[in-house]
Design a protein around this motif. Structure first.
Motif, mmCIF file in Angstrom:
data_model
loop_
_atom_site.group_PDB
_atom_site.id
_atom_site.type_symbol
_atom_site.label_atom_id
_atom_site.label_comp_id
_atom_site.label_asym_id
_atom_site.label_seq_id
_atom_site.Cartn_x
_atom_site.Cartn_y
_atom_site.Cartn_z
ATOM 1 N N TYR A 198 47.166 46.214 44.370
ATOM 2 C CA TYR A 198 46.369 46.390 45.584
ATOM 3 C C TYR A 198 45.132 47.221 45.265
ATOM 4 N N PHE A 199 44.105 46.524 44.770
ATOM 5 C CA PHE A 199 42.776 47.107 44.613
ATOM 6 C C PHE A 199 41.838 46.306 45.506
ATOM 7 N N TRP A 200 40.726 46.922 45.912
ATOM 8 C CA TRP A 200 39.866 46.258 46.882
ATOM 9 C C TRP A 200 38.449 46.798 46.767
ATOM 10 N N GLY A 201 37.573 46.407 47.676
ATOM 11 C CA GLY A 201 36.200 46.877 47.675
ATOM 12 C C GLY A 201 35.443 46.313 48.862
ATOM 13 N N GLU A 202 34.360 46.959 49.218
ATOM 14 C CA GLU A 202 33.567 46.511 50.356
ATOM 15 C C GLU A 202 32.914 45.161 50.095
ATOM 16 N N LYS A 203 32.347 44.990 48.902
ATOM 17 C CA LYS A 203 31.658 43.746 48.574
ATOM 18 C C LYS A 203 32.668 42.703 48.099
ATOM 19 N N PRO A 204 32.731 41.535 48.765
ATOM 20 C CA PRO A 204 33.730 40.534 48.381
ATOM 21 C C PRO A 204 33.462 39.933 47.007
ATOM 22 N N ILE A 205 34.543 39.603 46.311
ATOM 23 C CA ILE A 205 34.451 38.911 45.026
ATOM 24 C C ILE A 205 35.418 37.745 45.047
ATOM 25 N N GLY A 206 35.179 36.769 44.186
ATOM 26 C CA GLY A 206 36.117 35.668 44.023
ATOM 27 C C GLY A 206 36.485 34.985 45.318
ATOM 28 N N VAL A 207 37.793 34.811 45.536
ATOM 29 C CA VAL A 207 38.298 34.088 46.696
ATOM 30 C C VAL A 207 37.958 34.793 48.009
ATOM 31 N N GLU A 208 37.695 36.095 47.953
ATOM 32 C CA GLU A 208 37.348 36.831 49.175
ATOM 33 C C GLU A 208 36.082 36.272 49.823
ATOM 34 N N VAL A 209 35.185 35.749 48.997
ATOM 35 C CA VAL A 209 33.923 35.204 49.506
ATOM 36 C C VAL A 209 34.182 33.996 50.394
ATOM 37 N N THR A 210 35.155 33.180 50.019
ATOM 38 C CA THR A 210 35.447 31.953 50.762
ATOM 39 C C THR A 210 36.568 32.129 51.783
ATOM 40 N N ASP A 211 37.137 33.317 51.877
ATOM 41 C CA ASP A 211 38.235 33.567 52.821
ATOM 42 C C ASP A 211 37.962 34.858 53.592
ATOM 43 N N ILE A 255 49.532 47.845 28.987
ATOM 44 C CA ILE A 255 49.503 47.541 30.413
ATOM 45 C C ILE A 255 49.710 46.039 30.604
ATOM 46 N N LEU A 256 50.524 45.699 31.598
ATOM 47 C CA LEU A 256 50.709 44.310 32.000
ATOM 48 C C LEU A 256 50.248 44.160 33.443
ATOM 49 N N VAL A 257 49.375 43.185 33.688
ATOM 50 C CA VAL A 257 48.914 42.864 35.037
ATOM 51 C C VAL A 257 49.443 41.480 35.394
ATOM 52 N N ILE A 258 50.137 41.385 36.522
ATOM 53 C CA ILE A 258 50.659 40.104 36.987
ATOM 54 C C ILE A 258 50.002 39.771 38.323
ATOM 55 N N VAL A 259 49.416 38.570 38.407
ATOM 56 C CA VAL A 259 48.763 38.133 39.641
ATOM 57 C C VAL A 259 49.368 36.798 40.072
ATOM 58 N N ALA A 260 49.119 36.449 41.355
ATOM 59 C CA ALA A 260 49.605 35.183 41.898
ATOM 60 C C ALA A 260 48.417 34.364 42.390
ATOM 61 N N GLU A 261 48.451 33.075 42.119
ATOM 62 C CA GLU A 261 47.300 32.205 42.366
ATOM 63 C C GLU A 261 46.793 32.261 43.802
ATOM 64 N N LYS A 262 47.676 32.286 44.788
ATOM 65 C CA LYS A 262 47.275 32.209 46.191
ATOM 66 C C LYS A 262 47.103 33.581 46.851
ATOM 67 N N ASP A 263 47.240 34.630 46.100
ATOM 68 C CA ASP A 263 47.141 35.992 46.631
ATOM 69 C C ASP A 263 45.677 36.366 46.844
ATOM 70 N N ILE A 264 45.330 36.892 48.019
ATOM 71 C CA ILE A 264 43.967 37.341 48.283
ATOM 72 C C ILE A 264 43.575 38.462 47.329
ATOM 73 N N LEU A 265 44.563 39.146 46.752
ATOM 74 C CA LEU A 265 44.297 40.244 45.820
ATOM 75 C C LEU A 265 44.156 39.766 44.368
ATOM 76 N N ARG A 266 44.323 38.467 44.136
ATOM 77 C CA ARG A 266 44.352 37.959 42.761
ATOM 78 C C ARG A 266 43.106 38.341 41.954
ATOM 79 N N ASP A 267 41.929 38.113 42.526
ATOM 80 C CA ASP A 267 40.706 38.336 41.758
ATOM 81 C C ASP A 267 40.457 39.816 41.497
ATOM 82 N N ARG A 268 40.965 40.677 42.359
ATOM 83 C CA ARG A 268 40.874 42.119 42.084
ATOM 84 C C ARG A 268 41.752 42.485 40.892
ATOM 85 N N GLY A 269 42.934 41.849 40.795
ATOM 86 C CA GLY A 269 43.789 42.089 39.637
ATOM 87 C C GLY A 269 43.144 41.614 38.348
ATOM 88 N N LYS A 270 42.488 40.447 38.410
ATOM 89 C CA LYS A 270 41.782 39.939 37.232
ATOM 90 C C LYS A 270 40.603 40.841 36.879
#
Length: 320
Positions: A198-211, A255-270
């Protein structure tokens, strides 16, 4: 309209609502299950209060069998998700998932029951989890109600911080804080595992732009639990904001980072992973994406094949 909704002055869907009289109603993460023996996995658990003045507690897990000889087991400190405002270590979904992880990895696991916002505003959750790390440190020193499971079988040279969602966020920040800190100097932090962080930010990135609808929902979650001038660009939720400390301060070597394809948080994890590997940090990092799944799917459906794959990947990381 649902009468409960009609009486609400604030909704934070799908997590909770605040009523006009100030009463808080949690919609998710309210069920509880006792500790004990789980016959499906062979895992034994028990609850223990580690800070009586605040009631802070943990749920401890281990396989209900004797390991061979003097074998020491990795220690995993787990922080549950729930956007900092719902769920607990007593949640049946978390309990089942952690039983599965302990059985797969053969570890001693400590799940920390940190206090929730808004009754306990951030950064209370971080401080509660840090208190759990300090307690582990004192176990090595032998000056704080030594826990037999840890004393007999815990490997204090192989300690991992693992969490999902908000818990993954906590794991990152505690790993940053642990470096050269005397409150956590008797154990070795080997690595951190971040699941759907769960990381985030004011400016949208990735899927946040389209959702934008889901983006606005996650904005609302954070601003509810930590209303501050910086909003979603506060360091606690945005670890790469201008002025953030160097990742060289991370007190672990993998460190291991695990993300899920449909998660709104995915691109923040990447984004976290990419910034990590391009930072001054000298450890090794890996990222693992689960296709076709959404946030915390492995908690809600731990028996599905993809959840089993996630648990196996996490167990492998811990035991490497």
């Amino acid at each position: 309209m649902n009468p409960s909704k009609a009486d609400a002055s604030l909704e934070v869907p799908p997590l909770l609502r605040v009523h006009k009289d100030g009463a808080l109603e949690r919609i998710a993460g309210t069920q509880v299950v006792p500790s004990g023996f789980d016959p499906q996995t062979g895992v034994l658990s028990k609850d223990k209060v580690f800070k009586p003045e605040t009631g802070l507690s943990v749920r401890l897990y281990r396989l209900n069998k004797e390991s061979s000889g003097h074998e020491k087991l990795p220690i995993v400190i787990y922080f549950h998700g729930g956007a900092f405002c719902v769920s607990s270590v007593f949640d049946p979904d978390y309990h089942k998932s952690l039983n599965t992880l302990v059985a797969e990895a053969n570890i001693i696991l400590i799940s920390v029951n940190y206090r929730l916002a808004p009754e306990h505003p951030l950064p209370t959750a971080y401080e509660d989890c840090w208190a759990g790390l300090k307690c582990l440190n004192s176990q090595v020193a032998g000056n704080h109600d030594v826990e037999p499971w840890l004393k007999d079988k815990g490997d204090f040279e192989r300690v991992y911080l693992v969490g999902d969602g908000a818990g993954a966020n906590i794991a990152h920040h505690l790993a940053m804080r642990a470096r050269n800190n005397s409150d956590f100097n008797l154990v070795k932090l080997a690595g951190i595992g971040l699941v759907n962080p769960y990381f985030w930010g004011e400016k949208p990135i990735g899927v946040e732009v389209t959702d934008p609808i889901r983006k606005a929902m996650v904005d609302k979650w954070w601003n509810f639990v930590y209303p501050c001038d910086k909003g979603c660009d506060d360091l606690l939720i945005h670890p790469f904001v201008d002025g953030a400390p160097s990742f060289a301060n991370l007190a672990c070597h993998k460190i291991l980072v695990i993300v899920a394809e449909k998660d709104i948080l995915r691109d923040r994890g990447k984004h976290y992973y990419e910034n990590l590997v391009n930072s001054e940090w000298k450890g090794t990092a890996d990222i693992f994406e689960i296709e076709g799944e959404d946030h915390a799917f492995h908690i809600f459906d731990p028996d599905c094949q993809k959840a089993k794959s996630l648990i196996k990947r996490l167990a492998s990381f811990i035991n490497q």
